[in-house]
Design a protein around this motif. Structure first.
Motif, mmCIF file in Angstrom:
data_model
loop_
_atom_site.group_PDB
_atom_site.id
_atom_site.type_symbol
_atom_site.label_atom_id
_atom_site.label_comp_id
_atom_site.label_asym_id
_atom_site.label_seq_id
_atom_site.Cartn_x
_atom_site.Cartn_y
_atom_site.Cartn_z
ATOM 1 N N GLN A 29 0.814 -1.213 0.000
ATOM 2 C CA GLN A 29 0.000 0.000 0.000
ATOM 3 C C GLN A 29 0.852 1.271 0.000
ATOM 4 O O GLN A 29 0.320 2.374 -0.042
ATOM 5 C CB GLN A 29 -0.937 0.013 1.216
ATOM 6 C CG GLN A 29 -1.938 -1.122 1.250
ATOM 7 C CD GLN A 29 -2.812 -1.138 0.005
ATOM 8 O OE1 GLN A 29 -3.424 -0.143 -0.351
ATOM 9 N NE2 GLN A 29 -2.846 -2.269 -0.684
ATOM 10 N N PRO A 66 -6.001 5.137 3.533
ATOM 11 C CA PRO A 66 -5.690 6.302 2.698
ATOM 12 C C PRO A 66 -5.406 7.572 3.537
ATOM 13 O O PRO A 66 -4.518 8.354 3.188
ATOM 14 C CB PRO A 66 -6.942 6.481 1.829
ATOM 15 C CG PRO A 66 -7.509 5.094 1.735
ATOM 16 C CD PRO A 66 -7.247 4.478 3.087
ATOM 17 N N LYS A 69 -1.940 7.014 5.008
ATOM 18 C CA LYS A 69 -0.918 7.145 3.967
ATOM 19 C C LYS A 69 -0.688 8.609 3.617
ATOM 20 O O LYS A 69 0.458 9.037 3.415
ATOM 21 C CB LYS A 69 -1.306 6.355 2.722
ATOM 22 C CG LYS A 69 -0.227 6.386 1.638
ATOM 23 C CD LYS A 69 -0.609 5.540 0.449
ATOM 24 C CE LYS A 69 0.464 5.455 -0.610
ATOM 25 N NZ LYS A 69 1.267 6.611 -0.856
#
Length: 151
Positions: A29, A66, A69
């Motif tokens: 990821q 997300p 990240k």
């Protein structure tokens, strides 16, 4: 093993408590970025221990990968993150965490009363949410979400 030799994925798993498969998933990821030693083995920086710990805790507090990240992408790529780097991330999460703390506090203090969910199963619901007036404000437990019952 010297500190600058990096950590194997097994050592990283042992220190964080994560499964090797989870670490590989986070790598896929783009949350952590290993390097390869002369023998071609995947190695991780010691700073990845903090990154993985941050990922674990942030997920427990309801942040998505997300979102996590996006924060980690702001960290420097060539040097370990500093205290100031982590303070900036902490500040960016502060408002969301404060809102969650407020909601959890309301839940703890009001779960035994009417929360405006529409169940009308408690005697106090008839007083605080007659005929489910809270539904006019939208779906969900309206009183836990910040709306207040009108008298």
């Amino acid at each position: 093993m010297a500190v600058n030799d990096g950590l194997s994925i097994g050592a990283l798993a042992g220190r964080t408590g994560l499964a090797v498969s989870a670490i590989r998933y986070y790598e896929a990821q783009g949350l952590i970025k290993p390097w390869r030693n002369a023998g071609g083995q995947r190695r991780f920086e010691r700073a990845d221990l903090r990154k993985l710990s941050f990922i674990m805790i942030a997920q427990q507090f309801g942040f998505t990968l997300p979102q996590i990240k996006a924060e980690l992408d702001q960290l420097p790529g060539k040097r370990p993150p500093t205290k100031a780097d982590w303070a900036r991330i902490s500040e960016s999460f502060r408002d969301a965490l404060d809102q969650r703390i407020e909601t959890l506090t309301k839940l703890r203090e009001n779960l035994d009363g009417c929360i405006g969910c529409g169940c009308l199963s408690l005697d106090v619901c008839a007083m605080y949410n007659p005929v489910d007036r809270a539904a006019e404000k939208g779906p969900g437990p309206r009183y836990l979400m910040g709306d207040s019952p009108e008298a």
